[in-house]
Scaffold this motif. Sequence first.
Motif, short mmCIF file in Angstrom:
data_model
loop_
_atom_site.label_atom_id
_atom_site.label_comp_id
_atom_site.label_asym_id
_atom_site.label_seq_id
_atom_site.Cartn_x
_atom_site.Cartn_y
_atom_site.Cartn_z
N GLY B 69 0.81 -1.24 -0.06
CA GLY B 69 0.04 -0.10 0.10
C GLY B 69 0.74 1.41 -0.06
N THR B 70 0.44 2.32 -0.41
CA THR B 70 0.96 3.46 -0.48
C THR B 70 0.20 4.76 -0.77
N ASN B 71 0.60 6.00 -0.12
CA ASN B 71 -0.02 7.16 -0.46
C ASN B 71 0.62 8.16 -1.52
N SER B 72 1.55 7.54 -1.88
CA SER B 72 2.40 8.28 -2.85
C SER B 72 1.81 7.84 -4.26
N LEU B 73 1.27 8.99 -4.88
CA LEU B 73 0.28 8.83 -6.03
C LEU B 73 0.88 8.92 -7.42
N SER B 77 5.41 5.98 -8.69
CA SER B 77 5.40 5.41 -6.88
C SER B 77 4.51 4.25 -7.08
#
Lengths: 480, 446
Positions: B69-73, B77
């Motif tokens: 999971g990531t919130n670098s969009l 990324s």
Amino acid sequence: MEKKLLALIEQAKELNVSYSDIRFIRDEYERIAVKNDQVEEVAGGESEGIGIRVLVDGAWGFYATNQLDEEGLKMCLEKAYDIARNGGKISEVNVEIEEIAPQKGSYSTDCKIDPFTVSKDKKIQLLLECTKIMMKVQGVKIAKGSLISVKENRCFASTDGTYVEQNIVKCGGGIQAMAIRGDDVQMRSYPAAFDGDFSASGWEFIEDIDLVSNSQKTAQEAVALLEAEECPHDVMDLILGSSHLALQIHESLGHPAELDRVLGHEISLAGGSFLSIDKVDNFKYGSVHVNINSDPTLYGGMGSYGWDDEGVPAKRAKLVDKGMFVNYLSSRESAPIINKKSTGAMRVTTFNRPPIIRMTNVNLEPGDWTLEDLIKDTKKGIYMETTKSWSIDELRLNFQFGCQIAWLIEDGKITKMVKNPLYSGTTPEFWANCDAIVNKDRWRLWGIMNCGKGEPMQTAHVGHGCSLARFKNVQIGVKK
Amino acid sequence: MDKFVKLAKTLSKYALTNIPEGYQAQVMVTNTETETFRFAKNQVTQNASDTNIYLHITVNFEGKEGVFGTNSLSESSIKKAVEKAVESCKFSLKDEEFAGFAFPYELDLEPRNFSIAKPEQIYEKIGIIFKIAKKENVDIYGSISNEKTMLYIENTNKLQSWDCGDLNKIVIISEVETGGTGYSGRGYVNIEDLDVEPLTYESIQKARVPFIDKEIELGDHKVILESAAAATLMNVLAFSSFSAATYDENRSFMSGHLGEKPFPNSVNITDDAYHNLYRSLRIDFEGNRKSKINIVESGVLKNVVHNIRTAKKMNTETTGHALPPPQKEPFPLDVMMIEGNSSMEDMIKSVDKGIYITRFHYIGLVDEKKTTITGMTRNGTFLIENGEIVGALTDLRFTDDITRILENVVKVEDTVRNIPGFLWGANIAPGILTGKFKITGSKPRG
């Protein structure tokens, strides 16, 4: 990031805020879990963002975002300011905070082997070896293991002129065996309940806890519990094993010593505290053997750091001195209310949460007993290990805890294992009856990953150092 | 919502175009906006708001799974996130119980378009509470919080599914000079419709009940549980008993007992994401539409909830109760107890001697299979004698099996309330009167 944060601080100053702090946090985690002969989870994630706190006309505002471009940062500051300004209109009390000297510098975990550099395959094979050993023990129905690694990069700037950076690495893990017969479900965990034990250090910690060598004993004890007698309901002396004593400290001293709870800021959710302000230096919390401190400077502590989340340098603080209650875990806003300095306990769990008072590493200092002598000295008692259940009232006075396993002590000897052990008590009475603490040879700093507090919920990492301790005349089982 | 769906589709495209051939994958994008305003002693003590967009990628190759999971969009990324998930997948082992991702279906949900409350709207409500507190000379604590979640799921089966929901709640605790405290709390849909005045007075009224100096004997008592306390029991059962996974592993009290009738007719428990007291997400985290499930019907154990995985294993259909990856167990997030036909006044009048409990604090699950819990009462525990509340009691400890409490239900209130809970999801229940509730201790006063 330094340039961006300092530029934002300048913009905040232009808005005439009386104080502002801004933190950029980037977190990374990896969790590997196995169940029996299956890999249950190979997961990871990362998050990054910025949280801005401003104090305007005596009222706080906080806003956070993961939108890190110029537009996002501007929006974040404006929203925090707008919230504070509106809040000031209905508040009659002006918030003031303790002044501190500007801080500069960096802090990093002392980590020999970065756990993220250890291959996933190695981690999976380690856990599968454990579950294989546990499943071989006849009677074990479910065997589990997990390993968690965490990395945090935190940059903090404030209108005090502070800019600090912190890089923290944490890891840990544990195993569990579950034996089931009919409605009887018995579980043993190693080295501690839930996901195990954790440390702010590297993979060397996982090697030290040696999960493989402890798998067979863990499984055998789970099965043996099926055959064990039920724990008696009686009043007797209680010896608490170290990993569970950590939780006892957490629930009955750590939380009630949080000054925001004392001031009522948590009453609607987590509750208040029996340690009211008049009790500082004026209340016998426990026996003379009881010395408890908050120490975020300890090596390996899950509650260790260089600065807290409002820029106060980490420092050791005595909370209970020879049984007397002497200080709280506090912040720059709350400490002046009791005419003290902040103990540096304001923490956030991630970028989109505001700082609140949290435990750091809250530790019970060792005594001078050996465990062997303590057992020999106990005529009628019970020795409990590893947390199974816990419950405590909102002021942290009345508690009931359950452990996974216990052994009866009769005339100075451990006689038999019993299952489903429970005990209950009232906090000051319980700690006043602490008559013996085991020495530093068995003192260990435990790491807890799941301390829940706050609204919105923040799940913090905290540490508790302790050895084992004895408590006289404790209600064992449920009072009838 | 349209703007979010457009963005989520773009982010999903970034992810799915990087999935290696032969892999199955699911992308989950969430956009959360939260606001939490807390107050204590008639002052605002904290206000925290945020917005965050997060992307989860789950990949599976021949039963081997990896999640990241990531919130670098940015596109790069997300490509890296996919690579990390694929790398995890390579190290994983074949999961024999993997049952694939959801397939496309007609998503016939009524569109939702709403905004989270503005800070000034929340402050206005808090201001009213403060005015009442000043007028009535009481200390008031509490919070108003709003959380809006937009959820988008897309997978390599070409499923695209989305919805939004929110969870808005208010908690008020009043404290008077005697040390008496009182609770009121509600979940609400629109802040414009939130009437804080009756809620504030409800909490003040409870706090003002004078303490009565009577020792409560340990052991069984007749007890009225207000909605908040009853809803907590439902939350614990949701965790311990209502999922197909706990059922299948013989960890649930329901295991092997579906079709049996342990409870009286008045006990009805359902999982209903469509209840009008709140705005739940109507799809689960596999993208399937949630079904309304009757778990206990007229006292009979009827159903447990499934995700795709447990449904395949137990040869049935998913009920739309998957949690976010990497969670494997289904979970009923919208559990609620259904109203009965007694008014609260009649319930109190029917009790010769008993205890009225507003809510619980810090429930500990002592035995999952037996549903044994322990906890303390909080913010309004009263003694009932001859059909009337005669005084406030200090907080009491109880240790009992939830199943035993429900087996002995005598009356169920005719009104359900949405109560603020710890979990994301429903916390809806009526008050109940049970004939047996085991008190095992009390908190000293002062």
